[in-house]
Design a protein around this motif. Sequence first.
Motif, PDB file in Angstrom:
ATOM      1  N   LEU A  96      -5.170   4.405  -9.720  1.00  0.00           N
ATOM      2  CA  LEU A  96      -5.861   2.415  -8.803  1.00  0.00           C
ATOM      3  C   LEU A  96      -5.261   2.282  -7.788  1.00  0.00           C
ATOM      4  O   LEU A  96      -3.622   2.468  -7.357  1.00  0.00           O
ATOM      5  CB  LEU A  96      -5.641   1.795 -10.090  1.00  0.00           C
ATOM      6  CG  LEU A  96      -4.568   1.146 -10.565  1.00  0.00           C
ATOM      7  CD1 LEU A  96      -4.271  -0.070 -10.015  1.00  0.00           C
ATOM      8  CD2 LEU A  96      -4.187   1.893 -11.743  1.00  0.00           C
ATOM      9  N   SER A  97      -5.795   2.092  -7.375  1.00  0.00           N
ATOM     10  CA  SER A  97      -4.809   1.012  -5.548  1.00  0.00           C
ATOM     11  C   SER A  97      -3.670  -0.007  -6.074  1.00  0.00           C
ATOM     12  O   SER A  97      -4.305  -0.376  -7.524  1.00  0.00           O
ATOM     13  CB  SER A  97      -5.361   0.281  -3.997  1.00  0.00           C
ATOM     14  OG  SER A  97      -6.476  -0.821  -4.788  1.00  0.00           O
ATOM     15  N   SER A  98      -3.096  -0.685  -5.967  1.00  0.00           N
ATOM     16  CA  SER A  98      -2.273  -2.151  -5.864  1.00  0.00           C
ATOM     17  C   SER A  98      -3.155  -3.046  -6.537  1.00  0.00           C
ATOM     18  O   SER A  98      -2.366  -3.745  -7.374  1.00  0.00           O
ATOM     19  CB  SER A  98      -0.784  -2.047  -4.906  1.00  0.00           C
ATOM     20  OG  SER A  98      -1.538  -2.500  -3.979  1.00  0.00           O
ATOM     21  N   GLY A 125       1.239   1.700  -2.581  1.00  0.00           N
ATOM     22  CA  GLY A 125      -0.056   1.099  -2.755  1.00  0.00           C
ATOM     23  C   GLY A 125      -0.509   1.645  -4.107  1.00  0.00           C
ATOM     24  O   GLY A 125      -1.833   1.630  -4.081  1.00  0.00           O
ATOM     25  N   ALA A 126      -0.334   3.094  -5.054  1.00  0.00           N
ATOM     26  CA  ALA A 126      -1.351   3.586  -5.494  1.00  0.00           C
ATOM     27  C   ALA A 126      -0.325   3.572  -6.472  1.00  0.00           C
ATOM     28  O   ALA A 126       0.906   4.065  -7.097  1.00  0.00           O
ATOM     29  CB  ALA A 126      -1.767   5.166  -5.014  1.00  0.00           C
ATOM     30  N   TYR A 127      -0.989   3.722  -7.821  1.00  0.00           N
ATOM     31  CA  TYR A 127      -0.374   4.325  -9.158  1.00  0.00           C
ATOM     32  C   TYR A 127      -1.273   4.940 -10.473  1.00  0.00           C
ATOM     33  O   TYR A 127      -2.515   5.225 -10.183  1.00  0.00           O
ATOM     34  CB  TYR A 127      -0.846   2.809 -10.316  1.00  0.00           C
ATOM     35  CG  TYR A 127       0.264   1.500  -9.463  1.00  0.00           C
ATOM     36  CD1 TYR A 127       1.607   1.431  -9.952  1.00  0.00           C
ATOM     37  CD2 TYR A 127      -0.250   0.909  -8.463  1.00  0.00           C
ATOM     38  CE1 TYR A 127       2.324   0.767  -8.731  1.00  0.00           C
ATOM     39  CE2 TYR A 127       0.878   0.024  -7.521  1.00  0.00           C
ATOM     40  CZ  TYR A 127       2.277  -0.045  -7.936  1.00  0.00           C
ATOM     41  OH  TYR A 127       3.113  -0.652  -7.192  1.00  0.00           O
ATOM     42  N   HIS A 152      -0.873  11.722  -1.287  1.00  0.00           N
ATOM     43  CA  HIS A 152      -2.687  12.369  -1.088  1.00  0.00           C
ATOM     44  C   HIS A 152      -3.219  10.721  -1.624  1.00  0.00           C
ATOM     45  O   HIS A 152      -4.442  10.812  -1.977  1.00  0.00           O
ATOM     46  CB  HIS A 152      -3.089  13.338  -2.282  1.00  0.00           C
ATOM     47  CG  HIS A 152      -2.676  14.733  -1.218  1.00  0.00           C
ATOM     48  ND1 HIS A 152      -3.501  14.347  -0.046  1.00  0.00           N
ATOM     49  CD2 HIS A 152      -2.447  15.683  -1.478  1.00  0.00           C
ATOM     50  CE1 HIS A 152      -2.606  15.864   0.245  1.00  0.00           C
ATOM     51  NE2 HIS A 152      -1.689  16.287  -0.410  1.00  0.00           N
ATOM     52  N   LEU A 153      -1.934  10.382  -2.713  1.00  0.00           N
ATOM     53  CA  LEU A 153      -2.224   9.306  -3.776  1.00  0.00           C
ATOM     54  C   LEU A 153      -2.339   7.706  -2.956  1.00  0.00           C
ATOM     55  O   LEU A 153      -2.824   6.646  -3.694  1.00  0.00           O
ATOM     56  CB  LEU A 153      -2.069   9.177  -5.531  1.00  0.00           C
ATOM     57  CG  LEU A 153      -1.728   9.982  -6.345  1.00  0.00           C
ATOM     58  CD1 LEU A 153      -1.139  10.172  -7.223  1.00  0.00           C
ATOM     59  CD2 LEU A 153      -3.267   9.761  -6.203  1.00  0.00           C
TER      60      LEU A 153
END
Length: 128
Positions: free
Chosen positions: A21-23, A86-88, A116-117
């Motif tokens: 997911l994005s932040s 900004g990705a998790y 890439h995430l």
Amino acid sequence: MDWMLEELASSVPQTRNVVVLSSDGLCMAQCGTDTDTADRLAAACAGLQSLSAAIAAEFPHRDGRMKLVVVEVDGGFFYLMAAGAGAYLAVLADDDVDAGLMGQRMRDLVARIGQHLSSPPRADRQIP
């Protein structure tokens, strides 16, 4: 990216769902779940990572960024790991999951595809 998430899920027995997911809570990829569930998990994770960042900011001389959150509930575990700018990476697993193996596999996945995430901030667009 789907095959890498599937690889994580299949390499750690008792893994239920894997979501990237994005932040701001948008689901970017998923494995082992339907779209509605993945969207709900992503939205909840956005709130959790925000709370984690607030707690992390209380540690002096640190950058205040969340690295890993583990929540144990009746019936299983929830893992949320920073995976790029900004990705998790979020994982739900049953209560008999090997927690050490899950952490290791999540770190390996983030190291392999972390760049890439990343989810860069969205720019405000002006409508012509």
